[in-house]
Design a protein around this motif. Structure first.
Motif, mmCIF file in Angstrom:
data_model
loop_
_atom_site.group_PDB
_atom_site.id
_atom_site.type_symbol
_atom_site.label_atom_id
_atom_site.label_comp_id
_atom_site.label_asym_id
_atom_site.label_seq_id
_atom_site.Cartn_x
_atom_site.Cartn_y
_atom_site.Cartn_z
ATOM 1 N N MET A 1 0.839 -1.177 0.000
ATOM 2 C CA MET A 1 0.000 0.000 0.000
ATOM 3 C C MET A 1 0.887 1.244 0.000
ATOM 4 S SD MET A 1 -3.344 -0.556 2.421
ATOM 5 C CE MET A 1 -2.650 -1.259 3.892
ATOM 6 N N PRO A 2 0.537 2.221 -0.813
ATOM 7 C CA PRO A 2 1.272 3.490 -0.758
ATOM 8 C C PRO A 2 1.030 4.184 0.583
ATOM 9 C CG PRO A 2 -0.021 3.307 -2.778
ATOM 10 C CD PRO A 2 -0.422 2.178 -1.885
ATOM 11 N N SER A 3 1.978 5.007 0.981
ATOM 12 C CA SER A 3 1.876 5.722 2.249
ATOM 13 C C SER A 3 1.900 7.217 2.003
ATOM 14 C CB SER A 3 3.046 5.333 3.158
ATOM 15 O OG SER A 3 2.966 6.022 4.374
ATOM 16 N N PHE A 4 1.116 7.945 2.781
ATOM 17 C CA PHE A 4 1.083 9.396 2.688
ATOM 18 C C PHE A 4 0.947 9.949 4.091
ATOM 19 C CE2 PHE A 4 -0.963 13.513 2.071
ATOM 20 C CZ PHE A 4 -0.103 14.067 1.141
ATOM 21 N N ASN A 5 1.898 10.788 4.499
ATOM 22 C CA ASN A 5 1.889 11.397 5.820
ATOM 23 C C ASN A 5 1.710 10.349 6.914
ATOM 24 O OD1 ASN A 5 2.340 13.913 4.794
ATOM 25 N ND2 ASN A 5 0.208 14.538 4.851
ATOM 26 N N ASN A 6 0.517 10.242 7.487
ATOM 27 C CA ASN A 6 0.310 9.367 8.638
ATOM 28 C C ASN A 6 -0.713 8.264 8.369
ATOM 29 O OD1 ASN A 6 -1.947 10.973 8.615
ATOM 30 N ND2 ASN A 6 -1.194 12.315 10.239
ATOM 31 N N TYR A 7 -0.825 7.866 7.115
ATOM 32 C CA TYR A 7 -1.708 6.757 6.764
ATOM 33 C C TYR A 7 -1.241 6.107 5.461
ATOM 34 C CZ TYR A 7 -3.854 10.286 3.708
ATOM 35 O OH TYR A 7 -4.071 11.273 2.769
ATOM 36 N N THR A 8 -1.720 4.896 5.230
ATOM 37 C CA THR A 8 -1.488 4.213 3.964
ATOM 38 C C THR A 8 -2.847 4.018 3.292
ATOM 39 O OG1 THR A 8 -1.628 2.039 5.017
ATOM 40 C CG2 THR A 8 0.568 2.987 4.787
ATOM 41 N N PHE A 9 -2.844 3.719 2.006
ATOM 42 C CA PHE A 9 -4.099 3.506 1.294
ATOM 43 C C PHE A 9 -3.912 2.473 0.198
ATOM 44 C CE2 PHE A 9 -1.788 7.002 -0.566
ATOM 45 C CZ PHE A 9 -1.837 6.752 -1.935
ATOM 46 N N THR A 10 -4.997 1.810 -0.158
ATOM 47 C CA THR A 10 -4.942 0.809 -1.216
ATOM 48 C C THR A 10 -4.924 1.507 -2.566
ATOM 49 O OG1 THR A 10 -7.360 0.625 -1.190
ATOM 50 C CG2 THR A 10 -6.128 -0.990 0.104
ATOM 51 N N ASN A 11 -4.306 0.872 -3.519
ATOM 52 C CA ASN A 11 -4.229 1.368 -4.886
ATOM 53 C C ASN A 11 -5.072 0.439 -5.754
ATOM 54 O OD1 ASN A 11 -3.451 2.782 -7.145
ATOM 55 N ND2 ASN A 11 -1.462 1.787 -7.319
ATOM 56 N N SER A 37 0.535 3.311 12.765
ATOM 57 C CA SER A 37 0.563 3.063 14.203
ATOM 58 C C SER A 37 0.696 4.384 14.952
ATOM 59 C CB SER A 37 1.744 2.149 14.540
ATOM 60 O OG SER A 37 1.803 1.912 15.919
ATOM 61 N N GLY A 38 -0.133 4.561 15.982
ATOM 62 C CA GLY A 38 -0.107 5.781 16.774
ATOM 63 C C GLY A 38 -1.051 6.862 16.265
ATOM 64 N N TYR A 39 -1.839 6.537 15.226
ATOM 65 C CA TYR A 39 -2.770 7.499 14.639
ATOM 66 C C TYR A 39 -4.175 6.906 14.544
ATOM 67 C CZ TYR A 39 1.257 10.271 13.236
ATOM 68 O OH TYR A 39 2.392 11.026 13.241
ATOM 69 N N THR A 40 -5.167 7.777 14.426
ATOM 70 C CA THR A 40 -6.555 7.377 14.255
ATOM 71 C C THR A 40 -7.105 8.073 13.017
ATOM 72 O OG1 THR A 40 -6.865 7.185 16.645
ATOM 73 C CG2 THR A 40 -8.859 7.373 15.312
ATOM 74 N N ALA A 41 -7.715 7.301 12.124
ATOM 75 C CA ALA A 41 -8.332 7.866 10.917
ATOM 76 C C ALA A 41 -9.824 8.048 11.160
ATOM 77 C CB ALA A 41 -8.095 6.962 9.713
ATOM 78 N N VAL A 42 -10.322 9.245 10.870
ATOM 79 C CA VAL A 42 -11.737 9.577 11.039
ATOM 80 C C VAL A 42 -12.255 10.099 9.704
ATOM 81 C CG1 VAL A 42 -13.383 11.023 12.309
ATOM 82 C CG2 VAL A 42 -11.330 10.160 13.465
ATOM 83 N N VAL A 98 -3.188 12.154 15.647
ATOM 84 C CA VAL A 98 -2.262 11.503 16.581
ATOM 85 C C VAL A 98 -3.070 10.959 17.750
ATOM 86 C CG1 VAL A 98 -0.319 11.873 18.162
ATOM 87 C CG2 VAL A 98 -0.374 13.037 15.953
ATOM 88 N N ASN A 99 -2.819 9.697 18.105
ATOM 89 C CA ASN A 99 -3.468 9.125 19.285
ATOM 90 C C ASN A 99 -2.899 9.783 20.532
ATOM 91 O OD1 ASN A 99 -4.963 7.328 17.799
ATOM 92 N ND2 ASN A 99 -3.543 5.627 18.075
ATOM 93 N N LEU A 100 -3.773 10.140 21.463
ATOM 94 C CA LEU A 100 -3.321 10.684 22.729
ATOM 95 C C LEU A 100 -2.965 9.555 23.678
ATOM 96 C CD1 LEU A 100 -5.962 13.528 23.222
ATOM 97 C CD2 LEU A 100 -3.638 13.713 22.335
ATOM 98 N N ILE A 101 -1.921 9.756 24.435
ATOM 99 C CA ILE A 101 -1.503 8.774 25.431
ATOM 100 C C ILE A 101 -1.664 9.416 26.801
ATOM 101 C CG2 ILE A 101 0.412 7.403 26.321
ATOM 102 C CD1 ILE A 101 1.543 7.371 23.480
ATOM 103 N N THR A 102 -2.423 8.769 27.660
ATOM 104 C CA THR A 102 -2.623 9.270 29.019
ATOM 105 C C THR A 102 -1.762 8.462 29.969
ATOM 106 O OG1 THR A 102 -4.906 9.857 28.480
ATOM 107 C CG2 THR A 102 -4.352 9.678 30.815
#
Length: 110
Positions: A1-11, A37-42, A98-102
């Motif tokens: 999968m290609p990657s862009f910034n903080n996510y990857t996507f299918t081609n 890893s460490g991110y959330t996609a909305v 970015v996922n928050l860590i408490t």
């Protein structure tokens, strides 16, 4: 999968014979956006650039699918495959968060 910034996507790639109606064979293409890893996609954080225009595309919609975001591209019902390859250059704007860590605990300073 290609990657862009903080996510990857299918081609997505389809093999469609010249002269065939694309939407009759493949009404949609579904691109999956997967956060690193460490991110959330909305889904609400992603949109199609307002300047995007392509006669082969009827609509583009972003929806949430668990931890991933689906980008569903619906092809125009009148789009017929030309004699050469056809690329649809989607321009998607958005990022995963970015996922928050408490960290909870007590600090003793002597």
């Amino acid at each position: 999968m290609p990657s862009f910034n903080n996510y990857t996507f299918t081609n997505i790639q389809y093999t469609i014979p010249e002269g065939d109606n694309v939407s009759a064979l493949y009404p949609t293409a579904i691109i999956t956006i997967v956060p690193n890893s460490g991110y959330t996609a909305v889904a609400a954080n992603f949109t199609l650039d307002p300047s995007f225009s392509d006669s082969a595309v009827q609509s583009v919609v972003f929806t949430q699918n668990g931890l991933n975001v689906l980008c569903t591209v619906t092809f125009d019902v009148g789009f017929v495959m030309p004699s050469s390859n056809y690329t649809i250059p989607l321009c998607v704007a958005g990022d995963a968060n970015v996922n928050l860590i408490t960290i909870a605990g007590t600090i003793n300073a002597a």
